[in-house]
Design a protein around this motif. Structure first.
Motif, PDB file in Angstrom:
ATOM      1  N   THR A  93      13.715 -50.810   5.332  1.00 40.78           N
ATOM      2  CA  THR A  93      14.461 -50.087   6.358  1.00 40.78           C
ATOM      3  C   THR A  93      15.095 -48.867   5.718  1.00 40.78           C
ATOM      4  OG1 THR A  93      14.994 -52.097   7.605  1.00 40.78           O
ATOM      5  CG2 THR A  93      16.386 -50.157   7.994  1.00 40.78           C
ATOM      6  N   ARG A  94      14.827 -47.711   6.317  1.00 38.29           N
ATOM      7  CA  ARG A  94      15.462 -46.488   5.811  1.00 38.29           C
ATOM      8  C   ARG A  94      16.777 -46.306   6.549  1.00 38.29           C
ATOM      9  NH1 ARG A  94      14.408 -42.721   2.548  1.00 38.29           N
ATOM     10  NH2 ARG A  94      12.193 -43.236   2.350  1.00 38.29           N
ATOM     11  N   GLY A 136       5.219 -50.827   2.845  1.00 35.14           N
ATOM     12  CA  GLY A 136       6.121 -51.524   1.946  1.00 35.14           C
ATOM     13  C   GLY A 136       5.470 -51.801   0.612  1.00 35.14           C
ATOM     14  N   GLN A 189      11.333 -57.118   8.252  1.00 33.26           N
ATOM     15  CA  GLN A 189      12.451 -56.212   8.491  1.00 33.26           C
ATOM     16  C   GLN A 189      12.097 -55.441   9.757  1.00 33.26           C
ATOM     17  OE1 GLN A 189      12.511 -55.049   3.926  1.00 33.26           O
ATOM     18  NE2 GLN A 189      14.379 -54.310   4.931  1.00 33.26           N
ATOM     19  N   GLY A 244       4.189 -46.629   4.692  1.00 26.68           N
ATOM     20  CA  GLY A 244       4.350 -47.467   5.872  1.00 26.68           C
ATOM     21  C   GLY A 244       4.053 -48.941   5.672  1.00 26.68           C
ATOM     22  N   GLU A 267      13.498 -53.215  11.616  1.00 29.01           N
ATOM     23  CA  GLU A 267      13.854 -51.804  11.810  1.00 29.01           C
ATOM     24  C   GLU A 267      13.291 -50.969  10.666  1.00 29.01           C
ATOM     25  OE1 GLU A 267      18.258 -53.326  13.223  1.00 29.01           O
ATOM     26  OE2 GLU A 267      17.445 -53.449  11.190  1.00 29.01           O
ATOM     27  N   LYS A 268      12.442 -49.992  11.012  1.00 27.25           N
ATOM     28  CA  LYS A 268      11.962 -49.084   9.974  1.00 27.25           C
ATOM     29  C   LYS A 268      13.023 -48.040   9.656  1.00 27.25           C
ATOM     30  CE  LYS A 268       6.992 -49.332  10.361  1.00 27.25           C
ATOM     31  NZ  LYS A 268       5.731 -48.585  10.474  1.00 27.25           N
ATOM     32  N   THR A 288       8.861 -54.646   4.662  1.00 25.43           N
ATOM     33  CA  THR A 288       8.371 -53.272   4.725  1.00 25.43           C
ATOM     34  C   THR A 288       9.470 -52.233   4.554  1.00 25.43           C
ATOM     35  OG1 THR A 288       8.468 -53.452   7.119  1.00 25.43           O
ATOM     36  CG2 THR A 288       6.310 -53.774   6.097  1.00 25.43           C
ATOM     37  N   TYR A 296      15.078 -52.873   0.878  1.00 24.88           N
ATOM     38  CA  TYR A 296      14.010 -53.865   0.984  1.00 24.88           C
ATOM     39  C   TYR A 296      14.585 -55.261   0.824  1.00 24.88           C
ATOM     40  CZ  TYR A 296      10.615 -50.094   0.226  1.00 24.88           C
ATOM     41  OH  TYR A 296       9.867 -48.948   0.336  1.00 24.88           O
TER      42      TYR A 296
END
Lengths: 112, 109
Positions: free
Chosen positions: B103-104, A42, B6, A40, B8-9, B101, B86
Motif C-alpha cells: 500500500t502506498r 509486489g 492488502q 503492480g 488498498e493499493k 502487494t 508491505y
C-alpha cells in the motif's frame, strides 16, 4: 557493518539473452533470498539459499536459477529472457532460522 | 497455501489524521507477521513484527486471529510516514516470507 550489496544496479538485456545478478549478504548471515518486484505485483519469492544449498523456490520457471558460494554470496541467473522479466530483483539475507530479512537496494533488469 | 492481502493499493491521509493500513492473511498454522516499509529512494526495511508487540515510529499492529488480520495503525499521521508499506507472513514450515502487494501511503500536508 556493510549491508546487503547487489550488483549491477541496472542491467539492460534483449529478449533471449541471459542475465546474471549478484548479491553479498551481511557478514554472519548464511541465508540469501531472492525476490522479484515487478510493477503492480509486489514482491514475489524466487529462491532461498542457505549453506550453499537451494532450500526453497517460488513459482517461477526453471530458467530462473542461482547458486550460493562458499562465502555465502549468491548469484541469480535468468536464461532466455522475456519482456515480462523486466523488474527490480531484490536480494535479502538473514541468519539461518531467523525470519527477519535485511534487503539490498536491488538490481533493476530491463529486457528490450 | 499462505496468502497476504492488502486491499488498498493507494491511501491518502491528512497530516495529523489517524492511519490504518489493512492486511489480511490466510495460513493454516500459527502465523508470524511483519510490516516492512520502503521510503522514497531507500531500501525495504523491517518496521515491526507482531511478536515484539512494540510501537515503532508511532505505528502499532495487532494480530487478530479471528479476523485473520494484522492492520497497521498510527493515531496521528506525519509527513515522513509517506512510503510504501508491505505486510508479510512467515511460514515456519517452508521458511518462506510471503509479501502482500503493498500500500502506498501518502500524507497530505
Amino acid at each position: 557493518e556493510a549491508g546487503v550489496t547487489q550488483s549491477p544496479t541496472h542491467l539492460i538485456k534483449t529478449r533471449g539473452q541471459q542475465a546474471t545478478l549478484r548479491c553479498s549478504p551481511i557478514s554472519g548471515h548464511t541465508s540469501v533470498y531472492w525476490y522479484q518486484q515487478a510493477l503492480g505485483l509486489g514482491l514475489q519469492f524466487l529462491l532461498w539459499y542457505d549453506e550453499g544449498e537451494e532450500r526453497n523456490r517460488g513459482n517461477f520457471p526453471p530458467r530462473f536459477s542461482g547458486r550460493q558460494f562458499p562465502n555465502y554470496s549468491s548469484e541469480l541467473n535468468v536464461n532466455a529472457l522475456e519482456l515480462e522479466d523486466s523488474a527490480l530483483y531484490l536480494c535479502a539475507s538473514s541468519r539461518y532460522g531467523a525470519n527477519v530479512l535485511t534487503f539490498g537496494a536491488g538490481s533493476r533488469l530491463t529486457v528490450l | 497455501a499462505q496468502r497476504v492481502t492488502q486491499p488498498e493499493k493507494l491511501l491518502s491521509v491528512f497530516k495529523g489524521a489517524p492511519v490504518e493500513l489493512k492486511c489480511n492473511y490466510s495460513y493454516s498454522g500459527s502465523p508470524e507477521l511483519f510490516w516492512y516499509v520502503q521510503y522514497s529512494r531507500q531500501r525495504l526495511q523491517l518496521l515491526l513484527r507482531h511478536i515484539s508487540r512494540e510501537s515503532i515510529k508511532g505505528f502499532t499492529a495487532d494480530l487478530n486471529k479471528g479476523e485473520t488480520s494484522f492492520h497497521l495503525k498510527k493515531p496521528f499521521a506525519q509527513e515522513e510516514d509517506s512510503a510504501m508499506y508491505y505486510c508479510a507472513l512467515f511460514n515456519f514450515g517452508n521458511e518462506k516470507l510471503t509479501f502482500g502487494t503493498g500500500t502506498r501511503l501518502t500524507i497530505i500536508p
